[in-house]
Structure formats: structure tokens, C-alpha cells
Design a protein around this motif. Sequence first.
Motif, mmCIF file in Angstrom:
data_model
loop_
_atom_site.group_PDB
_atom_site.id
_atom_site.type_symbol
_atom_site.label_atom_id
_atom_site.label_comp_id
_atom_site.label_asym_id
_atom_site.label_seq_id
_atom_site.Cartn_x
_atom_site.Cartn_y
_atom_site.Cartn_z
ATOM 1 N N ASP A 199 0.713 -1.199 0.069
ATOM 2 C CA ASP A 199 0.059 -0.126 -0.070
ATOM 3 C C ASP A 199 0.756 1.198 -0.165
ATOM 4 N N ILE A 200 1.294 1.688 -1.221
ATOM 5 C CA ILE A 200 2.347 2.805 -1.368
ATOM 6 C C ILE A 200 1.636 4.216 -1.131
ATOM 7 N N LEU A 201 0.353 4.054 -1.949
ATOM 8 C CA LEU A 201 -0.432 5.090 -1.586
ATOM 9 C C LEU A 201 -0.663 5.786 -0.353
ATOM 10 N N THR A 202 -0.944 4.983 0.740
ATOM 11 C CA THR A 202 -1.168 5.487 1.991
ATOM 12 C C THR A 202 0.193 6.043 2.552
ATOM 13 N N ALA A 203 1.307 5.582 2.222
ATOM 14 C CA ALA A 203 2.574 5.929 2.774
ATOM 15 C C ALA A 203 3.021 7.341 2.013
ATOM 16 N N VAL A 204 2.733 7.625 0.762
ATOM 17 C CA VAL A 204 2.752 8.651 -0.086
ATOM 18 C C VAL A 204 1.970 9.849 0.554
ATOM 19 N N GLY A 249 6.495 0.943 -6.976
ATOM 20 C CA GLY A 249 5.344 1.605 -7.745
ATOM 21 C C GLY A 249 4.199 0.449 -7.656
ATOM 22 N N LEU A 250 4.307 -0.580 -7.136
ATOM 23 C CA LEU A 250 3.170 -1.625 -7.448
ATOM 24 C C LEU A 250 2.306 -1.468 -6.336
ATOM 25 N N GLN A 251 1.261 -0.742 -6.174
ATOM 26 C CA GLN A 251 0.361 -0.439 -5.371
ATOM 27 C C GLN A 251 -0.646 -1.311 -5.450
ATOM 28 N N LEU A 252 -0.893 -2.233 -4.183
ATOM 29 C CA LEU A 252 -1.666 -3.295 -4.002
ATOM 30 C C LEU A 252 -2.265 -3.094 -2.692
ATOM 31 N N SER A 253 -3.308 -2.612 -2.643
ATOM 32 C CA SER A 253 -4.551 -2.498 -1.457
ATOM 33 C C SER A 253 -5.786 -2.948 -1.716
ATOM 34 N N SER A 254 -6.611 -3.056 -0.794
ATOM 35 C CA SER A 254 -7.943 -3.618 -0.945
ATOM 36 C C SER A 254 -8.903 -2.673 -1.878
ATOM 37 N N ASP A 255 -8.529 -1.284 -1.530
ATOM 38 C CA ASP A 255 -9.348 -0.369 -2.176
ATOM 39 C C ASP A 255 -8.609 -0.061 -3.648
#
Length: 131
Positions: free
Chosen positions: A6-11, A38-44
Motif C-alpha cells: 500500500d504505497i499510496l497510504t505512505a505517499v 510502484g506496485l500499489q496493492l491494497s484492497s481499495d
Amino acid sequence: GLGGSDILTAVDTAASNLQAQGSADGVAPKYLVVLSDGLQLSSDISVESFTAEAIPAQPLIDHAKRLRLTPSLTGAQVAFAGVKSGQTAHGQQLPDWFETRVGEFWQGLVVAGGGRMCAYEPDLQSLPSSC
């Protein structure tokens, strides 16, 4: 799976901290360097939705906007390093079109958040002059 995270949450967290610190210090310009595949993987939000070359990045960007997951990057120069490796954390090969789509996803999110993507490279020895 691709073995990302979940890279997006960290960014998003880093962007919030950057904005708060920049405002407190009166510092401009602001820089955010993201070290990631860059491989964003989360449930959302997951780049695994790019299952075919014809699938554009914009619907995933729009989905992130709807979920209010767009990082606040107003006035920030953003550099990604560690991307476009061509493989997953488990050594699976990734097609070029997939890596391109992942890059378009991050570019779109940075712009949506008011920032500017100044580098998106596998290896960054130093920040390029474009930053």
C-alpha cells in the motif's frame, strides 16, 4: 499476486507531513522522493486492475479521487526511484505496457494532488535537474 504494498497510504502520509512542515518553515519548493517499485496493492486501490493493455490508468485515478486518497502535493516536486524494474518482488516478469500503466497511474495521482512528477526512474543517483 504481484507482491507490492500500500504505497499510496505512505505517499499520502509523507505528503501531509511535507505540507505541514513546509508551511511551518515557510519553505518552498518542496520535494518528495518515493523509493518504491510502484506496485500499489491494497484492497481499495490496486494496479492489479490493469489486466490488459487496453485498460487505461484514469479509472483507477478517478477511483482514488472518489475515495479521497489523492495525496496533497500542492507545489511539490515528486521523484520516484525503484520503479520500472520489469519484475515483481517475486521475480515475475512484468510486460512493458503494465509498467507504463503503473507510471501513468502515479503521474495522474501526483498531478491530481497538485504536484509535479519530475522523475520516475528505476535508479536515481541524484535528483535530476528537472526537479
